[in-house]
Design an enzyme around this catalytic site. Structure first.
Site, PDB file in Angstrom:
ATOM      1  N   SER A 265      -0.363  -5.909   6.199  1.00 42.68           N
ATOM      2  CA  SER A 265      -1.135  -4.683   6.031  1.00 42.68           C
ATOM      3  C   SER A 265      -0.352  -3.574   5.325  1.00 42.68           C
ATOM      4  CB  SER A 265      -1.637  -4.239   7.404  1.00 42.68           C
ATOM      5  OG  SER A 265      -2.438  -3.116   7.302  1.00 42.68           O
TER       6      SER A 265
ATOM      7  N   ASP B 295      -4.414   0.234   1.611  1.00 41.26           N
ATOM      8  CA  ASP B 295      -3.162  -0.346   2.071  1.00 41.26           C
ATOM      9  C   ASP B 295      -3.081  -1.768   1.505  1.00 41.26           C
ATOM     10  OD1 ASP B 295      -5.190  -1.389   3.642  1.00 41.26           O
ATOM     11  OD2 ASP B 295      -3.917  -1.637   5.396  1.00 41.26           O
TER      12      ASP B 295
ATOM     13  N   ASP C 116      -3.706  -4.806   2.511  1.00 39.39           N
ATOM     14  CA  ASP C 116      -4.795  -5.776   2.663  1.00 39.39           C
ATOM     15  C   ASP C 116      -6.173  -5.123   2.539  1.00 39.39           C
ATOM     16  OD1 ASP C 116      -4.391  -4.461   5.091  1.00 39.39           O
ATOM     17  OD2 ASP C 116      -5.086  -6.154   6.283  1.00 39.39           O
TER      18      ASP C 116
ATOM     19  N   ASP D  60      -7.971  -2.947   4.005  1.00 34.71           N
ATOM     20  CA  ASP D  60      -8.963  -2.620   5.037  1.00 34.71           C
ATOM     21  C   ASP D  60      -8.992  -1.116   5.289  1.00 34.71           C
ATOM     22  OD1 ASP D  60      -6.529  -2.585   6.364  1.00 34.71           O
ATOM     23  OD2 ASP D  60      -7.073  -4.085   7.872  1.00 34.71           O
TER      24      ASP D  60
HETATM   25 MG    MG Z   1      -4.482  -3.027   6.688  1.00 31.95          MG
END
Ligand code: MG
Length: 463
Positions: A106, A249, A251, A253
């Site tokens: 992340s 960020d 990944d 999300d």
């Molecule tokens: Mg993340």
């Protein structure tokens, strides 16, 4: 990360959001193999798992080790390739997989990678499932599959990105957004958000400019979207006259917005205006928002007068997802770090969905983002982190509780102290050996005064 608490009685692999560690130091291929084997044993033979990765270093090594472990237990692995976490989660839910594995760390620094286990409903597995997997891992209670079943155990699954792009774009009013001719700067932190967000926005008729969009993670933009890491991107938004900037960020999300003047918008502020908008847009949703203690008291101040209940939780988006699920829905769930959950799409934070909703909001409101943020009450905000062991961070929290013992305190995660003209939160990070300090006050002087008081204690526990 593994924590040994006390005399080694409590062993943990999973932090607040999956297993994280420094590649080949605290997260090795051997650990990944064992964890894959433990997840496979927990699920049982014949189950189907979707596995995706972000573009971090070590991703290939870790994913192959996890796949070896999963297939050893007789679990069939569908390889979804590079994809944002919310794209993997949506595919797990919509294509009926028995679970998912996302290889990502992340927002952590680039030397980190991680393994996240997703339940069949697309949400991160609840703590009790993680505990079961941890006990299989630590006690080596692996169940190997018979050799006769170990044939055709992996398959490519190329639909993850495509399905996600179509799904997000279909959730907003495309024509309304298109009419505005928006120009948007997308900064996906040199990671997988570059495969989806620009495509989704182009589909909505937005002119997209990308920054930090190649998939080579070094030299890198710090993967956490913060005012510091997004400084150059914010400058670009202002200079080229874009309507909006968005920083993800690693990944993707999370979505942190930059207004047309180049100011970074804190995640709880953008969430407040989105919550007000969604309340009218989707009147069938229960009038509540669910947010972590790291969000400002401003959330109650602004939303309560609209009849919206505010539910506070521990930090960590998976916790918020499960609370919303348990309570039977919400307008949204969010954290101040740019995590935003729109339950009508999926019950997980989702950077591109948040961006699409923000564009629809801007199209409908007909005002620039800076004007909408200016309408909110003003606070002076400080966020910082101090490196220290988890044990020391817990002692630090206890001393802060003692220092402010006459004040209202929320102690569901670290301690949040609430005064008349300030609030301060001190908590151990769930993913790194640091203590996080967040505070807001009505004046800069007050904010600095509180920070000084807290830092005096932190200095003694610093690593
Ligand atoms: Mg993340």
């Amino acid at each position: 990360m593994i924590y040994y608490v006390g005399c080694g009685m409590v062993r943990r692999l999973f932090g607040t959001d999956g297993v994280r560690g420094i590649v080949n130091k605290t997260l090795t291929a051997e650990m990944a193999l064992r964890l894959g084997y433990a997840i496979g044993t927990y699920l049982g033979p014949g189950k189907r798992i979707l596995l995706c990765t972000d573009a971090r270093y070590g991703g290939e090594m870790i994913s192959r080790a996890v796949i070896a472990g999963l297939t050893s237990a007789g679990v069939k692995v569908y390889e979804g390739g590079l994809a944002p976490t919310p794209a993997c989660q949506l595919a797990v839910r919509d294509f009926g997989f028995d679970g998912g594995v996302m290889i990502t760390a992340s927002h952590n620094p680039p030397e980190y990678n991680g393994i996240k286990f997703i339940a069949s409903d697309g949400i991160e597995a609840p703590r009790e499932v993680e505990e079961e997997i941890e006990s299989i891992y630590f006690e080596s209670r692996f169940r190997p599959s018979s050799w006769m079943h170990l044939s055709h155990m992996t398959e490519r699954f190329p639909l993850v990105v495509e399905h996600y792009v179509k799904s997000v774009a279909s959730r907003v009013d495309k024509d309304r957004i298109k009419m505005k001719g928006f120009k948007v700067v997308v900064d996906p932190a040199n990671n997988v958000g570059s495969l989806t967000t620009p495509r989704i926005l182009r589909e909505l008729g937005v002119k997209v400019l990308t920054v930090n969009a190649d998939l080579h993670p070094l030299p890198y933009r710090e993967p956490e979207p913060t005012p510091k890491s997004l400084k150059e991107t914010a400058e670009i938004v202002k200079v080229i006259g874009a309507n909006l900037g968005v920083g993800h960020d690693g990944d993707a999300d999370r979505a942190v917005f930059i207004d047309e003047k180049g100011s970074i918008v804190l995640g709880d502020r953008s969430a407040i205006i989105l919550a007000k908008y969604i309340k009218d847009r989707d009147p069938d949703l229960p009038k509540r928002v669910v947010t972590a203690v790291s969000s400002g008291i401003i959330v109650e101040e602004v939303l309560k007068p609209f009849g919206i209940e505010v539910v506070w939780t521990r930090v960590g988006s998976p916790v918020i997802s499960r609370v919303i699920q348990k309570m039977g829905g919400a307008i949204c769930g969010f954290e101040e770090n740019g995590s935003f959950i729109y339950p009508k799409h999926q019950l997980v934070r989702d950077g591109a969905m948040t961006t699409a909703l923000m564009l629809e909001l801007l199209a409908v409101e007909g005002k620039p983002l800076s004007a909408l943020i200016d309408e909110l009450p003003k606070y002076y905000t400080i966020k910082t982190k101090v490196p220290m062991t988890r044990e020391n961070a817990e002692k630090f929290v206890e001393e802060v509780k003692e220092l402010y013992k006459g004040y209202r305190q929320i102690t569901i995660d670290g301690v949040k102290v609430i005064g008349d003209d300030f609030w301060v939160l001190v908590r151990p990070s769930g993913t790194e050996p640091i203590a996080r300090i967040m505070l807001e006050a009505k004046s800069e002087e007050k904010a600095k005064e509180i920070l000084n008081e807290v830092m005096k204690i932190a200095e003694r526990y610093k690593s």
